[in-house]
Structure formats: C-alpha cells, structure tokens
Scaffold this motif. Sequence first.
Motif, PDB file in Angstrom:
ATOM      1  N   UNK A  77       0.831  -1.201   0.000  1.00 45.56           N
ATOM      2  CA  UNK A  77       0.000   0.000   0.000  1.00 45.56           C
ATOM      3  C   UNK A  77       0.867   1.254   0.000  1.00 45.56           C
ATOM      4  N   UNK A  78       0.268   2.340  -0.465  1.00 49.34           N
ATOM      5  CA  UNK A  78       0.877   3.658  -0.337  1.00 49.34           C
ATOM      6  C   UNK A  78      -0.228   4.633   0.044  1.00 49.34           C
ATOM      7  N   UNK A  79      -0.209   5.065   1.302  1.00 48.50           N
ATOM      8  CA  UNK A  79      -1.159   6.074   1.762  1.00 48.50           C
ATOM      9  C   UNK A  79      -0.565   7.438   1.458  1.00 48.50           C
ATOM     10  N   UNK A  80      -1.289   8.235   0.700  1.00 45.70           N
ATOM     11  CA  UNK A  80      -0.798   9.544   0.283  1.00 45.70           C
ATOM     12  C   UNK A  80      -1.723  10.622   0.823  1.00 45.70           C
ATOM     13  N   UNK A  81      -1.192  11.476   1.676  1.00 41.63           N
ATOM     14  CA  UNK A  81      -1.953  12.572   2.262  1.00 41.63           C
ATOM     15  C   UNK A  81      -1.386  13.902   1.808  1.00 41.63           C
ATOM     16  N   UNK A  82      -2.184  14.950   1.964  1.00 41.88           N
ATOM     17  CA  UNK A  82      -1.745  16.298   1.613  1.00 41.88           C
ATOM     18  C   UNK A  82      -1.151  16.331   0.199  1.00 41.88           C
ATOM     19  N   UNK A  83      -1.892  15.793  -0.734  1.00 38.86           N
ATOM     20  CA  UNK A  83      -1.395  15.697  -2.100  1.00 38.86           C
ATOM     21  C   UNK A  83      -1.242  17.067  -2.741  1.00 38.86           C
ATOM     22  N   UNK A  84      -0.233  17.167  -3.585  1.00 38.15           N
ATOM     23  CA  UNK A  84       0.099  18.424  -4.262  1.00 38.15           C
ATOM     24  C   UNK A  84       0.130  18.208  -5.768  1.00 38.15           C
ATOM     25  N   UNK A  85      -0.023  19.256  -6.553  1.00 40.65           N
ATOM     26  CA  UNK A  85       0.031  19.084  -8.012  1.00 40.65           C
ATOM     27  C   UNK A  85       1.313  18.395  -8.485  1.00 40.65           C
ATOM     28  N   UNK A  86       2.414  18.621  -7.803  1.00 46.01           N
ATOM     29  CA  UNK A  86       3.675  18.000  -8.214  1.00 46.01           C
ATOM     30  C   UNK A  86       3.718  16.501  -7.929  1.00 46.01           C
ATOM     31  N   UNK A  87       2.711  15.973  -7.245  1.00 48.66           N
ATOM     32  CA  UNK A  87       2.605  14.529  -7.048  1.00 48.66           C
ATOM     33  C   UNK A  87       1.932  13.842  -8.238  1.00 48.66           C
ATOM     34  N   UNK A  88       1.445  14.621  -9.169  1.00 50.48           N
ATOM     35  CA  UNK A  88       0.791  14.058 -10.343  1.00 50.48           C
ATOM     36  C   UNK A  88       1.771  13.211 -11.141  1.00 50.48           C
ATOM     37  N   UNK A  89       1.415  11.951 -11.357  1.00 54.75           N
ATOM     38  CA  UNK A  89       2.297  11.015 -12.063  1.00 54.75           C
ATOM     39  C   UNK A  89       1.608   9.663 -12.198  1.00 54.75           C
ATOM     40  N   UNK A  90       2.231   8.804 -12.996  1.00 60.76           N
ATOM     41  CA  UNK A  90       1.857   7.404 -13.001  1.00 60.76           C
ATOM     42  C   UNK A  90       2.653   6.734 -11.893  1.00 60.76           C
ATOM     43  N   UNK A  91       1.967   6.005 -11.038  1.00 65.20           N
ATOM     44  CA  UNK A  91       2.612   5.346  -9.919  1.00 65.20           C
ATOM     45  C   UNK A  91       2.722   3.847 -10.192  1.00 65.20           C
ATOM     46  N   UNK A  92       3.910   3.316  -9.929  1.00 68.77           N
ATOM     47  CA  UNK A  92       4.194   1.903 -10.178  1.00 68.77           C
ATOM     48  C   UNK A  92       4.671   1.235  -8.898  1.00 68.77           C
ATOM     49  N   UNK A  93       4.234   0.015  -8.674  1.00 65.61           N
ATOM     50  CA  UNK A  93       4.847  -0.768  -7.606  1.00 65.61           C
ATOM     51  C   UNK A  93       5.891  -1.684  -8.238  1.00 65.61           C
ATOM     52  N   UNK A  94       6.876  -2.026  -7.444  1.00 62.89           N
ATOM     53  CA  UNK A  94       7.991  -2.817  -7.944  1.00 62.89           C
ATOM     54  C   UNK A  94       8.512  -3.730  -6.857  1.00 62.89           C
ATOM     55  N   UNK A  95       9.082  -4.850  -7.283  1.00 61.45           N
ATOM     56  CA  UNK A  95       9.631  -5.817  -6.339  1.00 61.45           C
ATOM     57  C   UNK A  95      10.999  -6.275  -6.819  1.00 61.45           C
ATOM     58  N   UNK A  96      11.892  -6.480  -5.870  1.00 59.38           N
ATOM     59  CA  UNK A  96      13.198  -7.012  -6.228  1.00 59.38           C
ATOM     60  C   UNK A  96      13.062  -8.512  -6.425  1.00 59.38           C
ATOM     61  N   UNK A  97      14.056  -9.102  -7.042  1.00 62.45           N
ATOM     62  CA  UNK A  97      14.064 -10.536  -7.278  1.00 62.45           C
ATOM     63  C   UNK A  97      15.352 -11.136  -6.739  1.00 62.45           C
ATOM     64  N   UNK A  98      15.219 -12.248  -6.018  1.00 64.90           N
ATOM     65  CA  UNK A  98      16.397 -12.985  -5.588  1.00 64.90           C
ATOM     66  C   UNK A  98      17.070 -12.468  -4.349  1.00 64.90           C
ATOM     67  N   UNK A  99      16.526 -11.431  -3.726  1.00 64.67           N
ATOM     68  CA  UNK A  99      17.151 -10.872  -2.541  1.00 64.67           C
ATOM     69  C   UNK A  99      16.134 -10.106  -1.725  1.00 64.67           C
ATOM     70  N   UNK A 100      16.354 -10.095  -0.398  1.00 65.05           N
ATOM     71  CA  UNK A 100      15.520  -9.281   0.488  1.00 65.05           C
ATOM     72  C   UNK A 100      16.182  -7.946   0.791  1.00 65.05           C
ATOM     73  N   UNK A 101      17.364  -7.726   0.237  1.00 64.65           N
ATOM     74  CA  UNK A 101      18.109  -6.508   0.550  1.00 64.65           C
ATOM     75  C   UNK A 101      17.433  -5.297  -0.074  1.00 64.65           C
ATOM     76  N   UNK A 102      17.268  -4.270   0.731  1.00 65.11           N
ATOM     77  CA  UNK A 102      16.702  -3.002   0.284  1.00 65.11           C
ATOM     78  C   UNK A 102      17.716  -1.912   0.554  1.00 65.11           C
ATOM     79  N   UNK A 103      17.794  -0.955  -0.331  1.00 63.14           N
ATOM     80  CA  UNK A 103      18.673   0.180  -0.135  1.00 63.14           C
ATOM     81  C   UNK A 103      17.861   1.450   0.082  1.00 63.14           C
ATOM     82  N   UNK A 104      18.424   2.367   0.863  1.00 63.17           N
ATOM     83  CA  UNK A 104      17.710   3.617   1.137  1.00 63.17           C
ATOM     84  C   UNK A 104      17.480   4.406  -0.140  1.00 63.17           C
ATOM     85  N   UNK A 105      18.438   4.323  -1.057  1.00 63.78           N
ATOM     86  CA  UNK A 105      18.279   4.988  -2.339  1.00 63.78           C
ATOM     87  C   UNK A 105      17.565   4.042  -3.293  1.00 63.78           C
ATOM     88  N   UNK A 106      16.390   4.420  -3.735  1.00 62.48           N
ATOM     89  CA  UNK A 106      15.594   3.563  -4.606  1.00 62.48           C
ATOM     90  C   UNK A 106      15.983   3.805  -6.063  1.00 62.48           C
TER      91      UNK A 106
END
Length: 124
Positions: A77-106
């Motif tokens: 899920x992505x809860x989005x509050x206080x939306x602004x015009x600059x939030x206008x976009x196509x939003x995609x979800x994504x998943x890594x493969x083969x690892x549970x490692x996540x980095x702070x920089x996406x």
Amino acid sequence: QVQLVESGGASVQTGGSLRLSCAARGYIWNCLAWFRQAPGKEREGVAGIGDHGWTTYADSVKGRFTISKDNAKNTLYLQMNDLRPEDTAMYYCAARAGTDVCYAELRSADFFYWGQGTQVTVSS
C-alpha cells in the motif's frame, strides 16, 4: 511467475488523500517499492519497504506518504496525504528478485518486477 497489479489511482484536489494498492501474485521477496513517473520526467523512487518494517522515503514525500504491506494478503500500500500538483504522475509498484536486501536509495535498475501503473492526478 510474479504479477503486480496496482489500483487506487484517481483525480483529486490539492490537499486530498489517496491510498494505492498493489496486489502481488506469485512469490515476492521482501524488498518492495513505489515509483512514479511524470510526463517528460525520469522515473523516481517514492517509498520502499523491507524486512522488519524498515522503510525509506523520497524527501519530497516524507511526512505525507506512508508505505505499508499486508503479508497475509500479499498486498503493498501507499497512503498519500496532503497531495500536491507536483505529485501528479503514473505510480508503479515494484519488487526485487532474488534478494531481500533493500537500499535507502531507490533505483529502478534494482527492481525486477513491475506493475502496469495507476494514474494519480492532483489539481490545484
């Protein structure tokens, strides 16, 4: 075969809220994220979630967006509050493969599975 299906995008006014959902079919690893892409701009990471509730957010959405997942439902899920015009976009979800490692920089290149996207439009 992994399939990610987003929903929840809509048109809202400035200050409004939306909750995006991403239903996952098939086995997914524990590093999931939301990205967005506005017309003429590069895809950017919005929020990520990993093991033990670890999360990361783009500076532009900190304090306004919250990423979460329901493991029993295999849904992100992505809860989005206080939306602004600059939030206008196509939003995609994504998943890594083969690892549970996540980095702070996406980075898009680190994610293998992608949904088809859901449009969020914020009007002033």
